[in-house]
Design a protein around this motif. Structure first.
Motif, PDB file in Angstrom:
ATOM      1  N   LYS A 128       0.823  -1.206   0.000  1.00 22.24           N
ATOM      2  CA  LYS A 128       0.000   0.000   0.000  1.00 22.24           C
ATOM      3  C   LYS A 128       0.861   1.261   0.000  1.00 22.24           C
ATOM      4  CE  LYS A 128      -3.959  -2.123   2.334  1.00 22.24           C
ATOM      5  NZ  LYS A 128      -4.850  -2.070   3.523  1.00 22.24           N
ATOM      6  N   HIS A 129       2.139   1.106   0.307  1.00 23.88           N
ATOM      7  CA  HIS A 129       3.035   2.255   0.320  1.00 23.88           C
ATOM      8  C   HIS A 129       3.181   2.783  -1.111  1.00 23.88           C
ATOM      9  CE1 HIS A 129       6.496   4.836   1.074  1.00 23.88           C
ATOM     10  NE2 HIS A 129       6.357   4.607   2.381  1.00 23.88           N
ATOM     11  N   GLY A 130       3.004   4.060  -1.293  1.00 18.65           N
ATOM     12  CA  GLY A 130       2.999   4.644  -2.628  1.00 18.65           C
ATOM     13  C   GLY A 130       4.318   4.587  -3.356  1.00 18.65           C
ATOM     14  N   ASP A 131       5.454   4.419  -2.629  1.00 18.18           N
ATOM     15  CA  ASP A 131       6.765   4.414  -3.283  1.00 18.18           C
ATOM     16  C   ASP A 131       7.121   3.060  -3.886  1.00 18.18           C
ATOM     17  OD1 ASP A 131       7.047   7.006  -2.550  1.00 18.18           O
ATOM     18  OD2 ASP A 131       8.376   6.614  -0.839  1.00 18.18           O
ATOM     19  N   LEU A 132       6.326   2.013  -3.619  1.00 19.31           N
ATOM     20  CA  LEU A 132       6.684   0.662  -4.030  1.00 19.31           C
ATOM     21  C   LEU A 132       5.676   0.118  -5.039  1.00 19.31           C
ATOM     22  CD1 LEU A 132       7.580  -0.842  -0.525  1.00 19.31           C
ATOM     23  CD2 LEU A 132       9.138   0.172  -2.214  1.00 19.31           C
ATOM     24  N   SER A 133       6.184  -0.611  -6.020  1.00 20.53           N
ATOM     25  CA  SER A 133       5.329  -1.277  -7.001  1.00 20.53           C
ATOM     26  C   SER A 133       5.004  -2.686  -6.507  1.00 20.53           C
ATOM     27  CB  SER A 133       6.025  -1.336  -8.363  1.00 20.53           C
ATOM     28  OG  SER A 133       7.239  -2.053  -8.245  1.00 20.53           O
ATOM     29  N   GLY A 134       4.205  -3.405  -7.253  1.00 21.39           N
ATOM     30  CA  GLY A 134       3.856  -4.772  -6.877  1.00 21.39           C
ATOM     31  C   GLY A 134       5.026  -5.720  -7.034  1.00 21.39           C
ATOM     32  N   SER A 215      13.412   5.167   1.327  1.00 21.96           N
ATOM     33  CA  SER A 215      13.596   5.108   2.777  1.00 21.96           C
ATOM     34  C   SER A 215      12.683   4.068   3.439  1.00 21.96           C
ATOM     35  CB  SER A 215      13.302   6.479   3.391  1.00 21.96           C
ATOM     36  OG  SER A 215      11.963   6.871   3.125  1.00 21.96           O
ATOM     37  N   VAL A 216      11.969   3.253   2.635  1.00 25.41           N
ATOM     38  CA  VAL A 216      11.028   2.306   3.233  1.00 25.41           C
ATOM     39  C   VAL A 216      11.665   0.949   3.515  1.00 25.41           C
ATOM     40  CG1 VAL A 216       9.056   3.406   2.123  1.00 25.41           C
ATOM     41  CG2 VAL A 216      10.231   1.534   0.962  1.00 25.41           C
ATOM     42  N   SER A 217      12.970   0.799   3.305  1.00 20.15           N
ATOM     43  CA  SER A 217      13.619  -0.478   3.600  1.00 20.15           C
ATOM     44  C   SER A 217      13.526  -0.789   5.080  1.00 20.15           C
ATOM     45  CB  SER A 217      15.089  -0.436   3.168  1.00 20.15           C
ATOM     46  OG  SER A 217      15.198  -0.212   1.778  1.00 20.15           O
ATOM     47  N   SER A 247       3.207  -8.717  16.181  1.00 20.07           N
ATOM     48  CA  SER A 247       3.813  -7.565  16.849  1.00 20.07           C
ATOM     49  C   SER A 247       4.653  -6.722  15.898  1.00 20.07           C
ATOM     50  CB  SER A 247       4.677  -8.055  18.012  1.00 20.07           C
ATOM     51  OG  SER A 247       5.710  -8.910  17.538  1.00 20.07           O
ATOM     52  N   ALA A 248       4.494  -6.915  14.583  1.00 21.44           N
ATOM     53  CA  ALA A 248       5.294  -6.196  13.587  1.00 21.44           C
ATOM     54  C   ALA A 248       5.034  -4.695  13.643  1.00 21.44           C
ATOM     55  CB  ALA A 248       4.982  -6.735  12.196  1.00 21.44           C
ATOM     56  N   ASP A 249       6.085  -3.917  13.417  1.00 21.10           N
ATOM     57  CA  ASP A 249       5.960  -2.453  13.389  1.00 21.10           C
ATOM     58  C   ASP A 249       5.972  -1.920  11.961  1.00 21.10           C
ATOM     59  OD1 ASP A 249       5.957  -2.282  16.191  1.00 21.10           O
ATOM     60  OD2 ASP A 249       8.160  -2.335  16.240  1.00 21.10           O
ATOM     61  N   ARG A 250       6.801  -2.522  11.069  1.00 17.84           N
ATOM     62  CA  ARG A 250       6.957  -2.001   9.722  1.00 17.84           C
ATOM     63  C   ARG A 250       6.270  -2.863   8.674  1.00 17.84           C
ATOM     64  NH1 ARG A 250      11.485   1.211   9.391  1.00 17.84           N
ATOM     65  NH2 ARG A 250      10.590   1.809   7.378  1.00 17.84           N
ATOM     66  N   TYR A 251       5.684  -3.946   9.116  1.00 15.79           N
ATOM     67  CA  TYR A 251       5.041  -4.880   8.205  1.00 15.79           C
ATOM     68  C   TYR A 251       3.615  -5.119   8.681  1.00 15.79           C
ATOM     69  CZ  TYR A 251       4.681  -8.974   5.132  1.00 15.79           C
ATOM     70  OH  TYR A 251       4.307  -9.864   4.175  1.00 15.79           O
ATOM     71  N   ASP A 252       2.871  -6.014   8.021  1.00 15.61           N
ATOM     72  CA  ASP A 252       1.470  -6.252   8.400  1.00 15.61           C
ATOM     73  C   ASP A 252       1.362  -6.727   9.847  1.00 15.61           C
ATOM     74  OD1 ASP A 252       0.129  -5.682   5.911  1.00 15.61           O
ATOM     75  OD2 ASP A 252       1.036  -7.514   5.122  1.00 15.61           O
ATOM     76  N   ALA A 274      -6.508 -15.005  -1.198  1.00 14.50           N
ATOM     77  CA  ALA A 274      -6.155 -13.588  -1.100  1.00 14.50           C
ATOM     78  C   ALA A 274      -5.852 -13.258   0.350  1.00 14.50           C
ATOM     79  CB  ALA A 274      -7.288 -12.711  -1.626  1.00 14.50           C
ATOM     80  N   ASP A 275      -4.948 -12.288   0.530  1.00 10.63           N
ATOM     81  CA  ASP A 275      -4.570 -11.794   1.861  1.00 10.63           C
ATOM     82  C   ASP A 275      -4.793 -10.282   1.894  1.00 10.63           C
ATOM     83  OD1 ASP A 275      -3.607 -14.400   2.306  1.00 10.63           O
ATOM     84  OD2 ASP A 275      -1.629 -13.853   1.512  1.00 10.63           O
ATOM     85  N   PHE A 276      -5.375  -9.810   2.991  1.00  9.33           N
ATOM     86  CA  PHE A 276      -5.646  -8.377   3.142  1.00  9.33           C
ATOM     87  C   PHE A 276      -5.062  -7.912   4.469  1.00  9.33           C
ATOM     88  CE2 PHE A 276      -9.012 -10.294   0.608  1.00  9.33           C
ATOM     89  CZ  PHE A 276      -8.988  -9.514  -0.539  1.00  9.33           C
ATOM     90  N   GLY A 277      -3.889  -7.201   4.381  1.00  2.00           N
ATOM     91  CA  GLY A 277      -3.239  -6.704   5.583  1.00  2.00           C
ATOM     92  C   GLY A 277      -3.321  -5.195   5.686  1.00  2.00           C
ATOM     93  N   ASP A 278      -2.777  -4.659   6.761  1.00  4.83           N
ATOM     94  CA  ASP A 278      -2.843  -3.201   6.953  1.00  4.83           C
ATOM     95  C   ASP A 278      -1.767  -2.456   6.163  1.00  4.83           C
ATOM     96  OD1 ASP A 278      -0.807  -4.200   8.467  1.00  4.83           O
ATOM     97  OD2 ASP A 278      -1.444  -3.299  10.365  1.00  4.83           O
ATOM     98  N   THR A 279      -0.738  -3.177   5.641  1.00  2.00           N
ATOM     99  CA  THR A 279       0.264  -2.518   4.799  1.00  2.00           C
ATOM    100  C   THR A 279       0.377  -3.138   3.403  1.00  2.00           C
ATOM    101  OG1 THR A 279       2.091  -3.896   5.586  1.00  2.00           O
ATOM    102  CG2 THR A 279       1.625  -1.889   6.827  1.00  2.00           C
ATOM    103  N   THR A 280      -0.146  -4.346   3.214  1.00  2.00           N
ATOM    104  CA  THR A 280      -0.079  -5.005   1.903  1.00  2.00           C
ATOM    105  C   THR A 280      -1.399  -5.728   1.623  1.00  2.00           C
ATOM    106  OG1 THR A 280       0.767  -7.112   2.736  1.00  2.00           O
ATOM    107  CG2 THR A 280       2.403  -5.423   2.178  1.00  2.00           C
ATOM    108  N   ARG A 281      -1.573  -6.071   0.369  1.00  2.00           N
ATOM    109  CA  ARG A 281      -2.621  -7.003  -0.039  1.00  2.00           C
ATOM    110  C   ARG A 281      -1.996  -7.927  -1.074  1.00  2.00           C
ATOM    111  NH1 ARG A 281      -3.799  -2.128  -2.404  1.00  2.00           N
ATOM    112  NH2 ARG A 281      -3.958  -2.110  -4.685  1.00  2.00           N
ATOM    113  N   ALA A 282      -2.500  -9.137  -1.170  1.00  2.00           N
ATOM    114  CA  ALA A 282      -1.864 -10.115  -2.050  1.00  2.00           C
ATOM    115  C   ALA A 282      -2.909 -11.080  -2.596  1.00  2.00           C
ATOM    116  CB  ALA A 282      -0.783 -10.884  -1.297  1.00  2.00           C
ATOM    117  N   PHE A 283      -2.594 -11.646  -3.765  1.00  2.00           N
ATOM    118  CA  PHE A 283      -3.427 -12.659  -4.400  1.00  2.00           C
ATOM    119  C   PHE A 283      -2.505 -13.817  -4.784  1.00  2.00           C
ATOM    120  CE2 PHE A 283      -5.178  -8.485  -5.148  1.00  2.00           C
ATOM    121  CZ  PHE A 283      -6.492  -8.637  -4.702  1.00  2.00           C
TER     122      PHE A 283
END
Length: 291
Positions: A128-134, A215-217, A247-252, A274-283
């Motif tokens: 979901k981060h705008g700087d990253l592609s799929g 800077s999202v690494s 307990s992840a901070d930078r990931y789902d 399909a997976d629906f997380g707070d920082t990513t989504r996946a199929f």
């Protein structure tokens, strides 16, 4: 005259040398070469209106009242072919629901809700981060059953996202590599019936994302808990849904997942989900081998 009458009477009134009204010797006997007729020949069966006597043999069970009254009794010493009272041949011959599927055919191979399997999958990850592609991701998980109802689970995945999937404020989206490893343990139990299974799993996840010119690494290790339900409405179909909290901070840190598996071969399934997380989504699509 008297002599002629007497001779006529002797010739026509009775056979010579016999007594009137008495058949000659041998009349009514079987011809030579034929034995006597079997019992009941020309008459009614041996037991027309009653059951065979109980004294035929101590090991013979009398037939039930519904048995054919004309059936012959078993030979002495043989076991009666009739079912003992209180026992039903129909009930004992019926298959259990665990062995039969939706089409009435016996199941072949292990149950789809199984905890000895290996699964390989392709997963398209869309941050979901705008700087990253799929990212195109491949991965695998191994599940090993311990003593019932416990099991172990291990997994790993790797993928990469290439730039060119759009721009953010005039800058091309960053290229990156993403990897994760997982190790956990869980238990399972049936709910209501054998078609519905509750699964609870806990373990650790380590995720790493390395992006160029961004800077999202990050590298993030966390503890996770995943309750889930696995449902098999048909012998060839499994529906699975779960919620992962970590307990992840930078990931789902929260994710909802749905998967449908279809049996192709006795020990082989194909799945889509399909997976629906707070920082990513996946199929994803998956291939699963059970044993």
């Amino acid at each position: 005259m008297s002599l002629g009458v007497a001779m006529c009477h002797s010739a026509w009134g009775q056979p010579s040398g016999g007594v009137m009204g008495v058949p000659p010797p041998g009349y009514g006997t079987a011809p030579s070469g034929y034995g006597p007729p079997p019992p009941g020949y020309g008459g009614v069966p041996a037991y027309p209106n009653s059951l065979p006597p109980s004294s035929v043999s101590a090991g013979v069970t009398p037939p039930p009242p519904s048995a054919d009254p004309y059936a012959s009794a078993p030979m002495p010493g043989q076991t009666s072919p009739y079912t003992p009272q209180g026992v039903s041949n129909y009930a004992s011959s019926q298959p259990t629901s665990a062995n039969y599927g939706g089409y009435g055919a016996p199941r072949s191979g292990p149950n789809m809700v199984n905890f000895n399997n290996i699964e390989a999958y392709y997963r398209y990850l869309a941050p979901k981060h705008g700087d990253l592609s799929g990212a195109n991701t491949i991965g695998a998980t191994l599940t090993v059953a311990l003593f019932n109802p416990l099991y172990l689970k291990f997994g790993a995945s790797w993928g990469s996202g290439s730039g060119g999937g759009g721009t953010v404020a005039g800058a091309t989206k960053a290229n990156y590599d993403f990897a994760s490893i997982q190790a956990g343990a869980g238990f399972h139990t049936s709910l209501i019936n054998e078609k519905l299974t509750f699964v609870a799993e806990a373990g650790i996840i380590y995720a790493s994302l390395k992006a160029k010119d961004s800077s999202v690494s990050f590298s993030d290790g966390s503890i996770y808990v995943r309750p889930a339900l696995r449902y098999t409405p048909l012998d060839w179909l499994e529906l699975q849904g779960g919620v992962t909290v970590s307990s992840a901070d930078r990931y789902d840190s929260k994710m909802i997942d749905f998967t449908a598996y279809f049996r192709l071969l006795p020990m082989f399934d194909v799945g889509v989900g399909a997976d629906f997380g707070d920082t990513t989504r996946a199929f994803r699509t998956a291939l699963r081998l059970r044993w």
